[in-house]
Write a protein that holds these residues in place. Structure first.
Motif, short mmCIF file in Angstrom:
data_model
loop_
_atom_site.label_atom_id
_atom_site.label_comp_id
_atom_site.label_asym_id
_atom_site.label_seq_id
_atom_site.Cartn_x
_atom_site.Cartn_y
_atom_site.Cartn_z
N ALA A 1 0.83 -1.39 -0.18
CA ALA A 1 0.03 0.01 0.19
C ALA A 1 0.87 1.44 0.12
CB ALA A 1 -0.80 0.10 1.24
N GLY A 2 1.88 1.43 1.14
CA GLY A 2 2.54 2.58 0.83
C GLY A 2 3.46 3.01 -0.34
N GLU A 3 3.85 1.79 -1.08
CA GLU A 3 4.63 1.82 -2.26
C GLU A 3 3.61 2.16 -3.65
OE1 GLU A 3 7.58 1.44 -5.55
OE2 GLU A 3 7.66 1.80 -3.21
N LEU A 4 2.36 1.76 -3.46
CA LEU A 4 1.45 2.01 -4.47
C LEU A 4 1.14 3.53 -4.31
CD1 LEU A 4 -0.26 0.86 -6.70
CD2 LEU A 4 -1.71 -0.35 -5.14
N ALA A 5 0.80 3.87 -2.81
CA ALA A 5 0.27 5.25 -2.66
C ALA A 5 1.46 6.29 -3.35
CB ALA A 5 0.06 5.58 -1.30
N ARG A 6 2.69 6.00 -3.00
CA ARG A 6 3.71 6.66 -3.42
C ARG A 6 3.91 7.04 -4.87
NH1 ARG A 6 8.26 6.41 -5.70
NH2 ARG A 6 8.24 4.04 -5.61
N ARG A 7 3.70 5.89 -5.52
CA ARG A 7 3.59 5.84 -6.96
C ARG A 7 2.51 6.75 -7.48
NH1 ARG A 7 6.00 0.97 -10.25
NH2 ARG A 7 7.58 0.43 -8.84
N ALA A 8 1.42 6.64 -7.04
CA ALA A 8 0.13 7.26 -7.50
C ALA A 8 0.38 8.67 -7.29
CB ALA A 8 -1.20 6.78 -6.64
N SER A 9 1.00 9.21 -6.27
CA SER A 9 1.25 10.45 -5.85
C SER A 9 2.13 11.13 -6.81
CB SER A 9 1.88 10.70 -4.33
OG SER A 9 1.97 12.11 -4.13
N GLU A 10 3.24 10.57 -6.99
CA GLU A 10 4.29 10.88 -7.92
C GLU A 10 3.83 10.90 -9.40
OE1 GLU A 10 7.75 8.49 -7.24
OE2 GLU A 10 8.09 9.50 -5.43
N ALA A 11 2.90 10.24 -9.75
CA ALA A 11 2.30 9.94 -11.17
C ALA A 11 1.14 11.19 -11.37
CB ALA A 11 1.81 8.60 -11.71
N GLU A 12 0.84 11.73 -10.38
CA GLU A 12 -0.48 12.60 -10.25
C GLU A 12 -1.59 11.79 -10.67
OE1 GLU A 12 0.04 16.54 -12.14
OE2 GLU A 12 2.36 15.88 -12.52
N ALA A 13 -1.69 10.54 -10.20
CA ALA A 13 -3.04 9.74 -10.41
C ALA A 13 -4.10 10.26 -9.56
CB ALA A 13 -2.86 8.23 -10.19
N SER A 14 -5.15 9.81 -9.49
CA SER A 14 -6.16 10.31 -8.83
C SER A 14 -6.44 9.45 -7.59
CB SER A 14 -7.58 10.17 -9.60
OG SER A 14 -7.68 11.08 -10.71
N GLY A 15 -5.74 8.33 -7.68
CA GLY A 15 -5.67 7.43 -6.15
C GLY A 15 -5.19 6.09 -7.01
N TRP A 16 -5.34 5.23 -5.95
CA TRP A 16 -4.98 3.75 -6.39
C TRP A 16 -5.84 2.54 -5.69
CZ3 TRP A 16 -3.73 1.16 -1.93
CH2 TRP A 16 -3.58 1.63 -0.64
N ILE A 17 -5.83 1.51 -5.94
CA ILE A 17 -6.48 0.28 -5.27
C ILE A 17 -5.47 -0.78 -5.48
CG2 ILE A 17 -7.99 -0.16 -7.31
CD1 ILE A 17 -10.11 -0.71 -5.00
N SER A 18 -5.60 -1.58 -4.38
CA SER A 18 -4.99 -2.93 -4.32
C SER A 18 -5.73 -3.96 -5.11
CB SER A 18 -4.55 -3.27 -2.77
OG SER A 18 -4.11 -4.70 -2.79
N LYS A 19 -5.30 -4.74 -5.69
CA LYS A 19 -5.95 -5.76 -6.47
C LYS A 19 -6.48 -6.93 -5.30
CE LYS A 19 -3.77 -5.94 -10.94
NZ LYS A 19 -3.30 -6.68 -11.83
N ARG A 20 -5.61 -6.89 -4.43
CA ARG A 20 -6.25 -7.72 -3.13
C ARG A 20 -7.42 -7.22 -2.29
NH1 ARG A 20 -0.63 -6.41 -0.74
NH2 ARG A 20 0.70 -7.50 -2.13
N ALA A 21 -7.95 -6.06 -2.79
CA ALA A 21 -9.06 -5.28 -2.12
C ALA A 21 -10.25 -6.08 -2.94
CB ALA A 21 -9.21 -3.82 -2.25
N GLY A 22 -10.20 -6.46 -3.91
CA GLY A 22 -11.20 -7.27 -4.72
C GLY A 22 -11.97 -6.46 -5.59
N VAL A 23 -12.71 -6.98 -6.46
CA VAL A 23 -13.55 -6.40 -7.61
C VAL A 23 -14.71 -5.32 -7.07
CG1 VAL A 23 -15.25 -8.24 -7.95
CG2 VAL A 23 -14.36 -6.66 -9.82
#
Length: 124
Positions: free
Chosen positions: A90-112
């Motif tokens: 989660a921390g890595e995904l949040a960092r990448r999303a922030s740096e890429a100016e994405a609107s957010g992120w979601i873990s595939k583990r969270a489910g559909v």
């Protein structure tokens, strides 16, 4: 949703199974979903459909999804919501999303179901 109100979502992932499951779940909720499994088809479809939201897998053979998101924001001026999707921590995904100016992120583990909830939240 009527046809005129249907939001268009572009899903970019290299996994045929992920594309199929994500498309089915989002279409059940009334979204118009287009998928792409490689950079060429992604760019063709992005230009053709003008999506209202883009879902991008982070770890793909041709490019990292955060690089794709960053390029969409910077070089192409894309302003629609972009969600990064991955099994990264989660921390890595949040960092990448922030740096890429994405609107957010979601873990595939969270489910559909959580993915659908987040999409609805971003498009409401």
């Amino acid at each position: 949703m009527t046809t005129l109100e249907r939001k268009r979502i572009l899903v970019f992932d290299d996994s045929p199974l992920v594309l199929e499951v994500t498309q089915a779940a989002l279409e059940r909720e009334g979204f118009d979903v287009t998928t792409a499994a490689d950079l060429t088809s992604f760019e063709e479809r992005r230009s053709a459909i003008a999506p209202d939201l883009i879902l991008v897998d982070v770890q793909m053979p041709e490019a990292f999804g955060d690089d794709v998101a960053s390029t969409l924001r910077g070089a192409h001026g894309v302003r629609v919501p972009i969600l990064l999707v991955s099994n990264l921590e989660a921390g890595e995904l949040a960092r990448r999303a922030s740096e890429a100016e994405a609107s957010g992120w979601i873990s595939k583990r969270a489910g559909v179901h959580e993915l659908v909830r987040r999409v609805k939240e971003l498009l409401s």
